[in-house]
Design a protein around this motif. Structure first.
Motif, PDB file in Angstrom:
ATOM      1  N   CYS A 218      40.918  36.447  49.934  1.00 57.00           N
ATOM      2  CA  CYS A 218      41.739  37.848  50.307  1.00 57.00           C
ATOM      3  C   CYS A 218      42.612  38.603  49.482  1.00 57.00           C
ATOM      4  O   CYS A 218      42.967  39.597  49.987  1.00 57.00           O
ATOM      5  CB  CYS A 218      42.949  37.177  51.064  1.00 57.00           C
ATOM      6  N   LYS A 219      42.277  38.043  48.299  1.00 51.97           N
ATOM      7  CA  LYS A 219      42.778  39.536  46.950  1.00 51.97           C
ATOM      8  C   LYS A 219      41.876  40.409  47.006  1.00 51.97           C
ATOM      9  O   LYS A 219      42.747  41.386  47.138  1.00 51.97           O
ATOM     10  CB  LYS A 219      43.127  37.831  46.035  1.00 51.97           C
ATOM     11  N   GLU A 220      40.726  40.313  47.109  1.00 52.85           N
ATOM     12  CA  GLU A 220      40.276  40.968  46.811  1.00 52.85           C
ATOM     13  C   GLU A 220      40.479  41.790  48.123  1.00 52.85           C
ATOM     14  O   GLU A 220      40.329  43.625  48.275  1.00 52.85           O
ATOM     15  CB  GLU A 220      38.737  40.630  47.256  1.00 52.85           C
ATOM     16  N   TYR A 221      40.709  41.508  49.249  1.00 55.64           N
ATOM     17  CA  TYR A 221      40.668  42.475  50.877  1.00 55.64           C
ATOM     18  C   TYR A 221      42.286  43.567  50.666  1.00 55.64           C
ATOM     19  O   TYR A 221      42.479  43.732  51.901  1.00 55.64           O
ATOM     20  CB  TYR A 221      40.689  41.922  52.509  1.00 55.64           C
ATOM     21  N   GLY A 222      42.903  42.933  50.094  1.00 54.15           N
ATOM     22  CA  GLY A 222      44.851  42.930  49.385  1.00 54.15           C
ATOM     23  C   GLY A 222      45.035  42.721  50.804  1.00 54.15           C
ATOM     24  O   GLY A 222      46.394  42.759  51.252  1.00 54.15           O
ATOM     25  N   ILE A 223      45.078  40.879  50.745  1.00 53.76           N
ATOM     26  CA  ILE A 223      45.591  40.389  52.044  1.00 53.76           C
ATOM     27  C   ILE A 223      45.908  39.315  51.572  1.00 53.76           C
ATOM     28  O   ILE A 223      45.937  38.744  50.813  1.00 53.76           O
ATOM     29  CB  ILE A 223      44.904  40.080  53.104  1.00 53.76           C
ATOM     30  N   THR A 224      48.042  39.253  51.740  1.00 54.01           N
ATOM     31  CA  THR A 224      48.836  38.701  51.442  1.00 54.01           C
ATOM     32  C   THR A 224      48.295  36.628  52.284  1.00 54.01           C
ATOM     33  O   THR A 224      48.051  37.023  52.915  1.00 54.01           O
ATOM     34  CB  THR A 224      50.408  38.982  51.167  1.00 54.01           C
TER      35      THR A 224
END
Ligand code: ZN
Length: 331
Positions: A218-224
């Motif tokens: 998720c971090k990779e994709y900018g999702i919190t």
């Protein structure tokens, strides 16, 4: 799976008519490719970035299914650009034992990842381990064969889990999801599941590993990722809010008000409604593991083998020493 990372200041990507990536490689490979000391490997890349910004660590993964390399480039973009409609949606997950993940998004998408076949494989390997353990001569605690079976079992599970996480996060990203709610592990592991389902989820699905992996991708994709209490969501009727009077039977949830639905999907939907207003749902997407990827299926997973699996889990966890299932958490 073949996977490598390139530090953020070690590579360059140029997008345009002929998009290309330059990465550093070892001197041996340079000699082989006829590059001099100061040159880097240059390869063509396809695709357009959704976001542009300051580049972070690049991840390169070999995808066995399509026999191609895929590069993931997380970028840091200014906050002012994040509030585009592309990335303002939210999603909630319900993690279970038979259905590994049920997910609902505010765009009305519902996803269900069926874990039954995967668990069946895990169970069969566990049986073989137990079989060889019985054949061991006194004093010996393990053998090469047993160790190998443990490794196979773990690798197979990890592969399915990593693939699931990536499949899920890519779908959420495409949907414009920027916040993902997961149950806090306290709630999940105490109230949400019965003891033997907990056992199954711990040993087979390695819940902690799953959450850690989910947070990374998720971090990779900018999702919190936000952990929230999901108490009651698996018993709550999404139509009328009833909790005490609903009846959960295997995969279905029924309410005296007349509502009936898939229990895990309902749980993820109720969990999401608790965080934010949600509209109506489209047809759910059912996903099945085929040892390579998670494929879409037209119908919900069958309930047939559930009872046998559950019974087996009960037996093996009750057998004291946890002969085979009790392998230490492999992460
Ligand atoms: Zn109801």
């Amino acid at each position: 799976m073949l996977r490598t990372y390139v530090r953020n200041d070690q590579y360059t990507i140029q997008f345009g008519k002929r998009s290309r990536l330059e990465v550093p490689i070892g001197s041996e490979l340079k000699a082989e490719l006829g590059l001099n000391r100061n040159q880097r490997l240059r390869v063509e890349v396809a695709g357009e970035p959704k976001w542009r910004g300051e580049q972070n660590r690049l991840e390169i993964v070999y995808d066995e299914t399509t026999e191609s390399f895929r590069a993931f480039q997380p970028v840091t973009v200014p906050d002012s650009r994040l509030d585009s409609p592309l990335a303002s949606h939210e999603a909630a997950l319900d993690v279970g034992a038979n259905n590994l993940v049920a997910c609902t998004t505010t765009t009305g998408l519902q996803l269900l990842y069926d874990g039954r076949d995967l668990f069946e494989q895990f169970r069969k390997t566990t049986e073989r381990i137990a079989h060889y353990q019985l054949l061991l001569e006194d004093q010996r605690e393990s053998s090469k064969r047993i160790d190998r079976l443990y490794r196979t079992r773990t690798n197979r599970r990890n592969h399915a889990q990593d693939t699931l996480v990536r499949d899920l996060v890519e779908r959420l990203y495409d949907e414009g999801v920027s916040t993902l709610y997961v149950g806090d592990s306290k709630g999940v592991l105490s109230t949400h599941w019965s003891a033997h389902v907990n056992e199954k989820t711990h040993n087979f699905w390695a819940y902690r590993r799953f959450i850690n992996r989910l947070e990374d991708v998720c971090k990779e994709y900018g999702i919190t990722v936000e952990e929230e209490s999901e108490a009651w969501t698996s018993q709550e009727c999404p139509e009328c809010g009833e909790r005490e009077g609903t009846i959960r039977h295997e995969d279905s949830l029924a309410c005296p008000c007349g509502f009936e639905g898939h229990a895990d999907l309902v749980a993820s939907e109720s969990f999401l409604r608790r965080q934010i207003a949600v509209g109506s749902m489209a047809r759910p997407v059912y996903l099945k593991w085929n040892n390579h990827s998670w494929r879409e299926h037209h119908s919900p997973p069958s309930l047939v083998e559930t009872t046998a699996n559950e019974a087996y889990t009960d037996q093996s966890t009750a057998s004291g020493g946890n002969v085979a299932l009790g392998e230490a958490q492999d992460d």
